[in-house]
Design a protein around this motif. Structure first.
Motif, PDB file in Angstrom:
ATOM      1  N   PHE A   1       0.816  -1.213   0.000  1.00 33.54           N
ATOM      2  CA  PHE A   1       0.000   0.000   0.000  1.00 33.54           C
ATOM      3  C   PHE A   1       0.851   1.265   0.000  1.00 33.54           C
ATOM      4  O   PHE A   1       1.748   1.421   0.835  1.00 33.54           O
ATOM      5  N   GLU A   2       0.540   2.154  -0.924  1.00 32.94           N
ATOM      6  CA  GLU A   2       1.158   3.469  -0.976  1.00 32.94           C
ATOM      7  C   GLU A   2       0.270   4.405  -0.155  1.00 32.94           C
ATOM      8  O   GLU A   2      -0.859   4.709  -0.552  1.00 32.94           O
ATOM      9  N   VAL A   3       0.771   4.816   0.999  1.00 33.22           N
ATOM     10  CA  VAL A   3      -0.053   5.542   1.965  1.00 33.22           C
ATOM     11  C   VAL A   3      -0.072   7.033   1.654  1.00 33.22           C
ATOM     12  O   VAL A   3       0.955   7.642   1.358  1.00 33.22           O
ATOM     13  N   GLY A   4      -1.257   7.634   1.735  1.00 31.04           N
ATOM     14  CA  GLY A   4      -1.424   9.043   1.442  1.00 31.04           C
ATOM     15  C   GLY A   4      -1.827   9.849   2.655  1.00 31.04           C
ATOM     16  O   GLY A   4      -1.398   9.573   3.781  1.00 31.04           O
ATOM     17  N   LYS A   5      -2.720  10.789   2.446  1.00 32.59           N
ATOM     18  CA  LYS A   5      -3.046  11.756   3.493  1.00 32.59           C
ATOM     19  C   LYS A   5      -3.850  11.142   4.642  1.00 32.59           C
ATOM     20  O   LYS A   5      -4.533  10.136   4.490  1.00 32.59           O
TER      21      LYS A   5
END
Length: 484
Positions: free
Chosen positions: A27-31
């Motif tokens: 998972f590419e984690v964002g805000k």
């Protein structure tokens, strides 16, 4: 992707390992979407599917210190039990040494509260949200789940404008009731809490959810709370007395419904089935119809969810009847709509998938194949030399006798009951595999519903009905030779 994801600094989270900055290698984690005492929720992109998800991260140490382990386990079980188009879906739960992660459906539209805060909604819009809310709540109650904290902040709106009930952190299940059949935990949000919760003498989980739904409906239509005061004590006093006034733009049907929803006496308060029969509620109402397969929710109203060879049957449905099911497992299935075609028997059946030696070995414990076609608690396998079409026809015949619905895809068949219960209607899956060109393996197993009901169905209906299709190998005659 419609939304850009701003990556967090590499030093922000110790969860990131040697996987190029991906959480759990995937998972590419964002805000950050939100934060609470024990959890933070982020938007993330699944690099395998390129889809956005919401990840709820909980700190293990904080959970252990606060004694919330059982609470977290219960929340997971509840989210798996209540899989519904109008409820935020839990995809999976993962963990590291320090964190627990809930990977959930990402609902882009945000909270319903943000829409109401700008002013009251149009009546048809408010009615549609309320209909979807009641559909979701009814589904939960049928499975013994009570939300206990319904409010606009816990209702999300997706890209299609559909409601999604979220935050089951304060939810309870029927098993938590005391001997008096009531809950006694004081919980909920002050402005939406039912008067019987304030009395602290015990309450019915279904009744307090109905009250909260009534407050929500009032807020959607009026743009403000029915019970409000700067002093929380004064507000509780108003709630306890049930004192509220409807704006002049409310229709008489709506006023009548609200007074039934916000009845301070839980014994005479309107019930979910009664709400669904209310004239104001029923305007434009359509039951949501769906099924769950391969861990995915599929809407029955969308033709693209159905392969051309899917054949559906309905055994004399009642008008506007909803067929849904769910269970704690991830293989709950909801029945399909009343669309039956006599042409199904004119389409040639595809050949069943073949079993390899590895498949056969995996069926058995160890390498002992003697018990290959015996029963386990919720699954049965048997050999048959009969044509696949005859096996399927017999299953359809059995289903018709007990008013089960049938859904078929290739050589996979679902027999789906309609009787509601805590674990939803009984759903039985049947899969047919080719062992040799002239012999098949038929696997029957419970996919959803009550285990005892499944056992009774197998003993009374399934086994007698399929007995003549079972191939019994001739006995092996052992001989011994005398060595002279």
């Amino acid at each position: 992707m419609e939304e850009a994801i701003t990556m967090m600094p590499s030093g922000h989270d110790k969860r990131r390992k040697k996987d190029g900055g991906l959480l759990l290698g995937r998972f590419e984690v964002g805000k950050l979407l939100g934060a609470g005492t024990f959890a933070k929720v982020y938007v993330a992109r699944d690099v395998r599917t390129d889809e956005l998800v919401a990840i709820k991260a909980l700190d293990k140490e904080s959970i252990l210190k606060s004694g919330l382990v059982a609470h977290i386990k219960r929340e997971i079980a509840i989210l798996r039990r209540v899989r519904h188009p109008y409820i935020v879906q839990l995809f999976e739960v993962m963990a590291t040494k320090t964190k627990i992660y809930f990977v959930m459906e990402y609902v882009r539209g945000g909270e319903l509260f943000s829409r109401v805060s700008k002013g009251r909604l149009l009546e048809d819009t408010a009615r549609r949200y309320f209909q979807q809310l009641i559909s979701a709540v009814a589904f939960c109650h049928a499975r013994g789940v009570f939300h206990r904290d319904l409010k606009p902040e816990n209702l999300l709106v997706d890209d299609h404008g559909d409601l999604k009930v979220s935050d089951f952190g304060l939810s309870a299940v029927a098993e938590q009731m005391r001997g008096d059949g009531l809950f006694h935990t004081f919980c909920g949000t002050p402005a939406y809490v039912a008067p019987e919760v304030l009395s602290r003498r015990g309450y019915d989980g279904a009744k307090i959810d109905v009250w909260s739904c009534g407050v929500i409906l009032f807020v959607l239509m009026a743009g403000y709370l029915p019970f409000h005061d700067r002093s929380i004590v004064a507000m509780y006093r108003k709630i306890y007395k049930g004192v509220f006034r409807c704006p002049r733009w409310f229709s008489q049907d709506l006023v009548h419904l609200l007074h039934r929803l916000l009845d301070v006496n839980p014994q005479t308060r309107i019930t979910i089935p009664e709400i669904m029969e209310n004239p104001w509620f029923r305007k434009g109402f359509r039951h949501v119809r769906f099924y769950i397969e391969d861990n995915q929710l599929h809407s029955i109203d969308d033709p693209q969810d159905y392969p051309e060879d899917d054949q559906l049957q309905n055994n004399e449905p009642k008008p506007d009847e909803t067929y849904e099911s769910g269970s704690e497992s991830d293989c709950s299935v909801a029945s399909c709509p009343p669309t039956f075609s006599d042409e199904q028997h004119h389409h040639p059946l595809p050949r069943p998938p073949s079993l390899t030696a590895f498949d056969i070995i995996s069926f058995s414990r160890g390498f002992d194949l003697s018990g290959l076609f015996e029963e386990t608690e919720e699954m049965t396998r048997f050999l048959s030399k009969e044509p696949v079409s005859q096996i399927i026809s017999k299953l359809e015949e059995i289903a018709k006798v007990v008013s089960f619905k049938v859904r078929r895809k290739d050589c996979r068949i679902s027999l789906e009951g309609t009787r509601e219960g805590e674990k939803g209607p009984l759903t039985i899956g049947v899969e047919i595999y080719e062992l040799t060109p002239s012999m098949v393996v038929v696997e029957v197993k419970k996919k959803a519903g009550d285990g005892q009901e499944y056992e009774e169905f197998c003993i009374k209906e399934l086994k007698p009905g399929l007995q003549h299709l079972v191939y019994e190998s001739p006995p092996v005659i052992k001989t011994t030779s005398n060595m002279s």
